[in-house]
Enzyme design. Structure first.
Site, PDB file in Angstrom:
ATOM      1  N   CYS A   1       0.855  -1.186   0.000  1.00 23.43           N
ATOM      2  CA  CYS A   1       0.000   0.000   0.000  1.00 23.43           C
ATOM      3  C   CYS A   1       0.891   1.236   0.000  1.00 23.43           C
ATOM      4  O   CYS A   1       2.092   1.134  -0.293  1.00 23.43           O
ATOM      5  CB  CYS A   1      -0.987  -0.008   1.170  1.00 23.43           C
ATOM      6  SG  CYS A   1      -0.232   0.102   2.793  1.00 23.43           S
TER       7      CYS A   1
ATOM      8  N   ASN B   1       2.205   1.546   4.365  1.00 21.66           N
ATOM      9  CA  ASN B   1       2.468   0.318   5.134  1.00 21.66           C
ATOM     10  C   ASN B   1       2.129   0.476   6.624  1.00 21.66           C
ATOM     11  O   ASN B   1       2.767  -0.134   7.489  1.00 21.66           O
ATOM     12  CB  ASN B   1       3.916  -0.163   4.958  1.00 21.66           C
ATOM     13  CG  ASN B   1       4.184  -1.593   5.411  1.00 21.66           C
ATOM     14  OD1 ASN B   1       5.302  -1.932   5.769  1.00 21.66           O
ATOM     15  ND2 ASN B   1       3.182  -2.450   5.383  1.00 21.66           N
TER      16      ASN B   1
ATOM     17  N   CYS C   1      -1.582   1.088   7.358  1.00 20.01           N
ATOM     18  CA  CYS C   1      -3.033   0.826   7.465  1.00 20.01           C
ATOM     19  C   CYS C   1      -3.430  -0.440   6.689  1.00 20.01           C
ATOM     20  O   CYS C   1      -3.671  -1.491   7.288  1.00 20.01           O
ATOM     21  CB  CYS C   1      -3.844   2.014   6.956  1.00 20.01           C
ATOM     22  SG  CYS C   1      -3.632   3.528   7.918  1.00 20.01           S
ATOM     23  N   ARG C   2      -3.508  -0.350   5.373  1.00 17.85           N
ATOM     24  CA  ARG C   2      -4.102  -1.443   4.595  1.00 17.85           C
ATOM     25  C   ARG C   2      -3.216  -2.684   4.491  1.00 17.85           C
ATOM     26  O   ARG C   2      -3.678  -3.807   4.732  1.00 17.85           O
ATOM     27  CB  ARG C   2      -4.485  -0.942   3.194  1.00 17.85           C
ATOM     28  CG  ARG C   2      -5.621   0.055   3.211  1.00 17.85           C
ATOM     29  CD  ARG C   2      -5.734   0.792   1.888  1.00 17.85           C
ATOM     30  NE  ARG C   2      -4.580   1.656   1.662  1.00 17.85           N
ATOM     31  CZ  ARG C   2      -4.361   2.360   0.574  1.00 17.85           C
ATOM     32  NH1 ARG C   2      -5.222   2.271  -0.430  1.00 17.85           N
ATOM     33  NH2 ARG C   2      -3.292   3.122   0.462  1.00 17.85           N
ATOM     34  N   SER C   3      -1.940  -2.497   4.082  1.00 16.03           N
ATOM     35  CA  SER C   3      -1.129  -3.707   3.841  1.00 16.03           C
ATOM     36  C   SER C   3      -0.765  -4.462   5.122  1.00 16.03           C
ATOM     37  O   SER C   3      -0.757  -5.698   5.100  1.00 16.03           O
ATOM     38  CB  SER C   3       0.099  -3.412   2.973  1.00 16.03           C
ATOM     39  OG  SER C   3       0.972  -2.500   3.582  1.00 16.03           O
TER      40      SER C   3
ATOM     41  N   ASP D   1      -8.343   3.925   0.784  1.00 14.92           N
ATOM     42  CA  ASP D   1      -7.378   4.387   1.794  1.00 14.92           C
ATOM     43  C   ASP D   1      -8.145   4.958   2.999  1.00 14.92           C
ATOM     44  O   ASP D   1      -8.871   5.944   2.862  1.00 14.92           O
ATOM     45  CB  ASP D   1      -6.510   5.476   1.155  1.00 14.92           C
ATOM     46  CG  ASP D   1      -5.399   5.937   2.073  1.00 14.92           C
ATOM     47  OD1 ASP D   1      -5.416   5.584   3.266  1.00 14.92           O
ATOM     48  OD2 ASP D   1      -4.509   6.650   1.587  1.00 14.92           O
TER      49      ASP D   1
HETATM   50  P1  4NP Z   1      -1.864   2.973   3.951  1.00 17.73           P
HETATM   51  O1  4NP Z   1      -2.512   4.357   4.464  1.00 17.73           O
HETATM   52  O2  4NP Z   1      -1.282   3.242   2.588  1.00 17.73           O
HETATM   53  O3  4NP Z   1      -3.021   2.054   3.902  1.00 17.73           O
HETATM   54  O4  4NP Z   1      -0.807   2.587   4.972  1.00 17.73           O
HETATM   55  C1  4NP Z   1      -1.816   5.581   4.474  1.00 17.73           C
HETATM   56  C2  4NP Z   1      -0.896   5.818   5.467  1.00 17.73           C
HETATM   57  C3  4NP Z   1      -0.228   7.044   5.494  1.00 17.73           C
HETATM   58  C4  4NP Z   1      -0.476   7.982   4.532  1.00 17.73           C
HETATM   59  C5  4NP Z   1      -1.396   7.724   3.514  1.00 17.73           C
HETATM   60  C6  4NP Z   1      -2.053   6.514   3.494  1.00 17.73           C
HETATM   61  N1  4NP Z   1       0.184   9.233   4.582  1.00 17.73           N
HETATM   62  O5  4NP Z   1      -0.138  10.088   3.755  1.00 17.73           O
HETATM   63  O6  4NP Z   1       1.059   9.430   5.430  1.00 17.73           O
END
Ligand code: 4NP
Length: 157
Positions: free
Chosen positions: A7, A10, A12-14, A123
């Protein structure tokens, strides 16, 4: 067989996919046959534990993400893993761009394994708690489809 979930951050989703998929592998009796990892496209959260909201949502379903730490995608991942599974189209575009020629891995969207062709795992980072529940629902569904796919591959090999 090696599976990498990808993702943006790294956190939240993955990592959620990593935790859910490990649980589903254990339930299917395949934990010893499949190596699982996750990573992010971006460097911002490297070394951090998953987002507390992702940890809390996973914990409500009996999954502990607390020991996971974020890392960034590396070029070696394309050699090491059999599946590199993107959470959304932006992640997938980066994977396809970085994928070396001759790479034999399956590089695609994770939700393809839930029968949701071309659909992203949304997201949840800038949203509320409900977003994390939706992420879990989608990931649980796709994990079961991925296990069926891996089971077929293992039988054929
Ligand atoms: P992820 O979510 O890609 O599912 O881990 C996010 C985590 C952090 C950010 C964006 C999405 N960020 O912009 O910092």
């Amino acid at each position: 067989m090696r599976v990498l979930f990808v993702c943006l951050g790294n956190i939240c989703r993955s990592p959620t996919a990593e935790g859910v998929f490990r649980r589903e592998l254990e339930a299917a009796g395949l934990a010893g046959c499949v190596e699982v990892d996750s990573c992010g496209i971006g460097p911002w959260h490297v070394g951090k534990a998953p987002d507390p909201r992702a940890c809390a949502a996973a914990r409500r379903r009996g999954i502990d993400l607390g020991d996971l730490r974020a890392r960034q995608l590396s070029n070696e991942d394309f050699q090491r893993f059999d599946y590199l599974l993107a959470m959304d189209h932006d992640n997938l575009a980066v994977l396809k761009r970085q994928c070396p020629s001759g790479c034999r891995a399956h590089v695609g969207l994770f939700l393809d394994f839930a029968g949701h062709q071309d659909r992203p795992v949304p997201d949840p980072y800038y949203g509320g708690e409900q977003g994390f529940e939706e992420v879990l629902d989608l990931i649980e569904e796709a994990s079961r489809g991925l296990i069926e796919d891996i089971g077929r591959r293992l039988e054929a090999s």
